[in-house]
Design an enzyme around this catalytic site. Structure first.
Site, PDB file in Angstrom:
ATOM      1  N   GLU A 174       2.305  -1.066  -4.643  1.00 18.03           N
ATOM      2  CA  GLU A 174       1.042  -0.321  -4.839  1.00 18.03           C
ATOM      3  C   GLU A 174       0.251  -0.972  -5.934  1.00 18.03           C
ATOM      4  O   GLU A 174       0.855  -1.206  -6.955  1.00 18.03           O
ATOM      5  CB  GLU A 174       1.510   0.985  -4.919  1.00 18.03           C
TER       6      GLU A 174
ATOM      7  N   GLY B 178       0.879  -1.262  -0.056  1.00 17.49           N
ATOM      8  CA  GLY B 178       0.065  -0.100  -0.054  1.00 17.49           C
ATOM      9  C   GLY B 178       0.871   1.200  -0.194  1.00 17.49           C
ATOM     10  O   GLY B 178       1.585   1.788   0.755  1.00 17.49           O
TER      11      GLY B 178
ATOM     12  N   HIS C 145      10.996  37.295   4.543  1.00 13.71           N
ATOM     13  CA  HIS C 145      12.002  36.792   3.629  1.00 13.71           C
ATOM     14  C   HIS C 145      13.101  36.480   4.494  1.00 13.71           C
ATOM     15  O   HIS C 145      13.522  37.247   5.582  1.00 13.71           O
ATOM     16  CB  HIS C 145      12.530  37.979   2.588  1.00 13.71           C
TER      17      HIS C 145
ATOM     18  N   ALA D 181      -0.778  -1.993   4.699  1.00 13.39           N
ATOM     19  CA  ALA D 181      -1.431  -0.507   4.889  1.00 13.39           C
ATOM     20  C   ALA D 181      -2.151  -0.272   3.555  1.00 13.39           C
ATOM     21  O   ALA D 181      -1.799   0.639   2.730  1.00 13.39           O
ATOM     22  CB  ALA D 181      -0.373   0.519   5.009  1.00 13.39           C
TER      23      ALA D 181
HETATM   24  P1  NAD Z   1      -4.617   4.788   1.926  1.00 10.24           P
HETATM   25  O1  NAD Z   1      -6.090   4.969   1.439  1.00 10.24           O
HETATM   26  O2  NAD Z   1      -3.972   6.174   2.117  1.00 10.24           O
HETATM   27  O3  NAD Z   1      -3.557   3.979   1.062  1.00 10.24           O
HETATM   28  C1  NAD Z   1      -3.964   2.669   0.829  1.00 10.24           C
HETATM   29  C2  NAD Z   1      -3.075   2.434  -0.462  1.00 10.24           C
HETATM   30  O4  NAD Z   1      -3.043   0.938  -0.603  1.00 10.24           O
HETATM   31  C3  NAD Z   1      -3.819   3.127  -1.775  1.00 10.24           C
HETATM   32  O5  NAD Z   1      -2.806   3.710  -2.436  1.00 10.24           O
HETATM   33  C4  NAD Z   1      -4.234   1.838  -2.340  1.00 10.24           C
HETATM   34  O6  NAD Z   1      -4.334   2.073  -3.920  1.00 10.24           O
HETATM   35  C5  NAD Z   1      -3.496   0.800  -1.895  1.00 10.24           C
HETATM   36  N1  NAD Z   1      -3.942  -0.681  -1.793  1.00 10.24           N
HETATM   37  C6  NAD Z   1      -5.182  -0.971  -1.706  1.00 10.24           C
HETATM   38  N2  NAD Z   1      -5.272  -2.239  -1.743  1.00 10.24           N
HETATM   39  C7  NAD Z   1      -3.975  -2.762  -2.092  1.00 10.24           C
HETATM   40  C8  NAD Z   1      -3.414  -3.974  -2.450  1.00 10.24           C
HETATM   41  N3  NAD Z   1      -4.201  -5.077  -2.135  1.00 10.24           N
HETATM   42  N4  NAD Z   1      -2.151  -4.165  -2.497  1.00 10.24           N
HETATM   43  C9  NAD Z   1      -1.241  -3.174  -2.820  1.00 10.24           C
HETATM   44  N5  NAD Z   1      -1.764  -1.781  -2.410  1.00 10.24           N
HETATM   45  C10 NAD Z   1      -2.921  -1.575  -2.217  1.00 10.24           C
HETATM   46  O7  NAD Z   1      -4.641   4.063   3.422  1.00 10.24           O
HETATM   47  P2  NAD Z   1      -3.526   4.024   4.587  1.00 10.24           P
HETATM   48  O8  NAD Z   1      -2.219   4.367   4.219  1.00 10.24           O
HETATM   49  O9  NAD Z   1      -3.791   2.490   5.120  1.00 10.24           O
HETATM   50  O10 NAD Z   1      -4.242   4.950   5.636  1.00 10.24           O
HETATM   51  C11 NAD Z   1      -5.511   4.874   6.081  1.00 10.24           C
HETATM   52  C12 NAD Z   1      -6.083   6.477   6.196  1.00 10.24           C
HETATM   53  O11 NAD Z   1      -5.578   6.894   7.586  1.00 10.24           O
HETATM   54  C13 NAD Z   1      -5.555   7.422   5.375  1.00 10.24           C
HETATM   55  O12 NAD Z   1      -6.378   7.232   4.281  1.00 10.24           O
HETATM   56  C14 NAD Z   1      -5.718   8.671   5.919  1.00 10.24           C
HETATM   57  O13 NAD Z   1      -7.204   9.048   5.973  1.00 10.24           O
HETATM   58  C15 NAD Z   1      -5.252   8.292   7.379  1.00 10.24           C
HETATM   59  N6  NAD Z   1      -3.777   8.675   7.542  1.00 10.24           N
HETATM   60  C16 NAD Z   1      -3.700   9.887   7.728  1.00 10.24           C
HETATM   61  C17 NAD Z   1      -2.209  10.415   7.744  1.00 10.24           C
HETATM   62  C18 NAD Z   1      -1.995  11.764   7.477  1.00 10.24           C
HETATM   63  O14 NAD Z   1      -2.689  12.603   7.834  1.00 10.24           O
HETATM   64  N7  NAD Z   1      -0.627  12.263   7.441  1.00 10.24           N
HETATM   65  C19 NAD Z   1      -1.308   9.501   8.123  1.00 10.24           C
HETATM   66  C20 NAD Z   1      -1.505   8.069   8.114  1.00 10.24           C
HETATM   67  C21 NAD Z   1      -2.897   7.654   7.761  1.00 10.24           C
END
Ligand code: NAD
Ligand code: FAD
Length: 477
Positions: free
Chosen positions: A209, A186, A450, A275
């Site tokens: 990904e 992910g 600046h 993730a």
């Molecule tokens: P995410 O939705 O951000 O990313 C998940 C990723 O996994 C996506 O790019 C998706 O295409 C990919 N994916 C899905 N299934 C897959 C598979 N089978 N194999 C490979 N890739 C796959 O989700 P996350 O990273 O788990 O985070 C969850 C949520 O937590 C985020 O959407 C966000 O809302 C929140 N979060 C926010 C922050 C921040 O604000 N900085 C940090 C961490 C988490």
């Protein structure tokens, strides 16, 4: 077995950012408040196993990276020695300070805090299985309830393997050890942030990904810069790749990877971090005993006042829909409490900022350029490259840019995207600009200090107007 009975104006289920904010505000407005959470103190995912521990570790990662980069300007350090135990204790200490602070604020406000698991019995009553205190159960009669039960990591069946070496964000943040190799499944927020941490600590990190881009949802040009930088610290990034299977071996986890052409290869990793998104905690709170509904993704259905189909019950934060971000929950908490107080407040932001705390950071808000293209909305994009920013050069970080997505007719700023060091702090000005309906001329007007990266806003506005001091790109007359 004894059961305590409480009556309260407002009961809040879930002590995360959305829940504790709602509880505090309702109390500040004179309502009697009961806050229920399974943890001994409020904090939720954000404080215990999300925003705060991850940002503490990301800070350590940034120090490691900055020290390595310093050799470019003649300052060299020996390779870092990482005391994992000490790092873990420091991160845990940050979490404790914050959650202790919340516990104190809860007490100071006279909020009744029940530690236990809550389930709705009906539209006006909550049953709590207490996990601390003298009673084993409590029944809470309420005028209004706010559901703020958050979310948990998604665990698709195809990626499930019951093995301690297969991590989710919570176990990855525990930082039990620094593995030699880690597969991050992910390439979203969590995968990239925690991948950044482990890579800085010395792990060979591979990212897989499913889609054709990291960070789906962020503009392609922002992600391009990030990918280039992640590519330098990660062992490999595989896009459009699927995990076809996970198998436990004695010396690691064997992972079958299927690429876009269907070719399958197998690689061994010490650990695997899953993730791939999060799912709302709407299924274990007894909503079926109320009139509230859930949508197909499991989010509680709410109106613009965060009210469910049952007028006494509200839902906020991750459980009430995307984006699953703490600050979205903070803002919804205010709306819900104001609605309970009879005010005509609605949740209707023009810009919810998104920040990915990688190195460099990626941040955006409002309309993205890719969204504008997808919906066929004509926009003009003004992009100021940080290679022309004195401040970025003094920081040895010229790779970023600041871009404004502008309505060409009204010249109103509709969106902001930034990639670069400190983008997360910088994007706040963009949020204010969009919410206040600022035009590019408004953005150019205030004097930015600046040399700072904030000047890149004014310069991007000047670029749009065809008179940018540090980039020669005159407007076609
Ligand atoms: P995410 O939705 O951000 O990313 C998940 C990723 O996994 C996506 O790019 C998706 O295409 C990919 N994916 C899905 N299934 C897959 C598979 N089978 N194999 C490979 N890739 C796959 O989700 P996350 O990273 O788990 O985070 C969850 C949520 O937590 C985020 O959407 C966000 O809302 C929140 N979060 C926010 C922050 C921040 O604000 N900085 C940090 C961490 C988490
Ligand atoms: P939560 O924080 O999930 O809290 C819900 C609470 O409800 C929990 O304490 C849970 O124990 C309790 N609960 C659930 N069901 C019951 C029940 N039946 N009875 C009693 N209590 C119950 N967001 C950002 O904005 N910035 C970031 O930098 C960021 N980084 C993150 C990093 C990671 C690794 C993760 C996993 C998430 C991150 N997030 C970040 C997302 C952020 O943590 C969530 O958006 C936020 O915590 C949601 O807040 P919430 O109040 O809706 O729910």
């Amino acid at each position: 077995m004894s059961t305590a009975t409480h009556t309260t104006d407002v009961v809040v289920i879930g002590g995360g950012p959305a829940g504790y904010t709602a509880a505090f505000l309702a109390s500040d407005r004179g309502m009697s408040v009961t806050l229920v959470d399974e943890a001994p103190r409020p904090g939720g995912v954000c404080l215990y196993r999300g925003c705060m521990p991850s940002k503490a570790l990301l800070h350590a990662a940034k120090v490691v990276n900055d020290a390595r980069e310093a050799s470019v300007f003649g300052v060299s350090f020996a390779p870092p020695s990482i005391d994992v135990e000490r790092l873990r204790l420091w991160k845990n200490d940050v979490v404790s300070k914050l959650t202790n602070g919340l516990a104190q604020l809860t007490k100071q406000r006279g909020i009744t805090y029940l530690q236990g698991r809550a389930t709705f019995a009906d539209n006006r009553t909550l049953a709590v299985d207490m996990t601390s205190g003298s009673e084993s159960a409590a029944v809470v009669g309420f005028q209004h309830a706010i559901v703020a039960t958050g979310s948990r990591p998604s665990k698709p069946a195809s990626l499930s393997l019951d093995d301690p070496r297969v991590l989710d964000s919570t176990s990855a943040l525990d930082l039990e050890e620094i593995p030699s190799s880690l597969l991050v499944v992910g390439g979203g927020y969590i995968g990239l942030e925690l991948g950044t941490v482990y890579a800085a600590l010395g792990t060979a990190v591979t990212v897989v990904e499913l889609t054709k881009s990291l960070l789906p949802g962020a503009d392609t040009d922002l992600v391009r810069v990030l990918k280039r930088c992640v590519g330098r610290v990660a062992k490999a990034i595989h896009l459009e790749t699927e995990v076809a299977g996970l198998t436990a071996a004695t010396r690691g986890i064997d992972v079958s990877l299927r690429d876009a052409n269907g070719a399958v290869s197998t690689e061994r990793f010490d650990k695997v971090l899953i993730a791939v998104g999060r799912q709302p905690n709407s299924d274990l709170v007894g909503l079926e005993n109320t009139a509230a509904n859930r949508d197909g993704d499991g989010f509680v259905v709410v109106d613009a006042q965060c009210r469910t189909a049952e007028s006494a019950i509200f839902a906020i934060g991750d459980v009430a829909g995307e984006p699953m971000l703490a600050h979205k929950g903070f803002a919804e908490a205010r709306v819900a409490v104001e609605a309970i107080g009879g005010q005509p407040s609605t949740f209707d932001p023009k810009a919810i900022p998104a920040v990915v705390f990688t190195d460099p950071e990626v941040a955006w808000c409002g309309l993205t350029e890719d969204e504008a293209t997808a919906i066929g909305r004509k926009v003009t994009v003004a992009k100021f490259p940080w290679g022309a920013s004195g401040r970025a050069l003094t920081l040895n970080r010229p790779e970023g840019f600041t871009k404004l997505v502008v309505d060409p007719k009204t010249e109103q700023i509709l969106g902001v995207g930034i990639v670069g060091v400190g983008a997360g702090e910088l994007v706040a000005e963009g949020v204010v600009a969009i919410e206040m309906g600022m035009t590019v001329s408004d953005m150019r007007m205030p004097i930015h200090p600046h040399p700072t990266l904030s000047e890149t806003y004014g310069e991007a506005a000047e670029l749009f107007l065809g008179e940018c001091t540090h980039v020669y790109k005159p407007k076609k007359l």
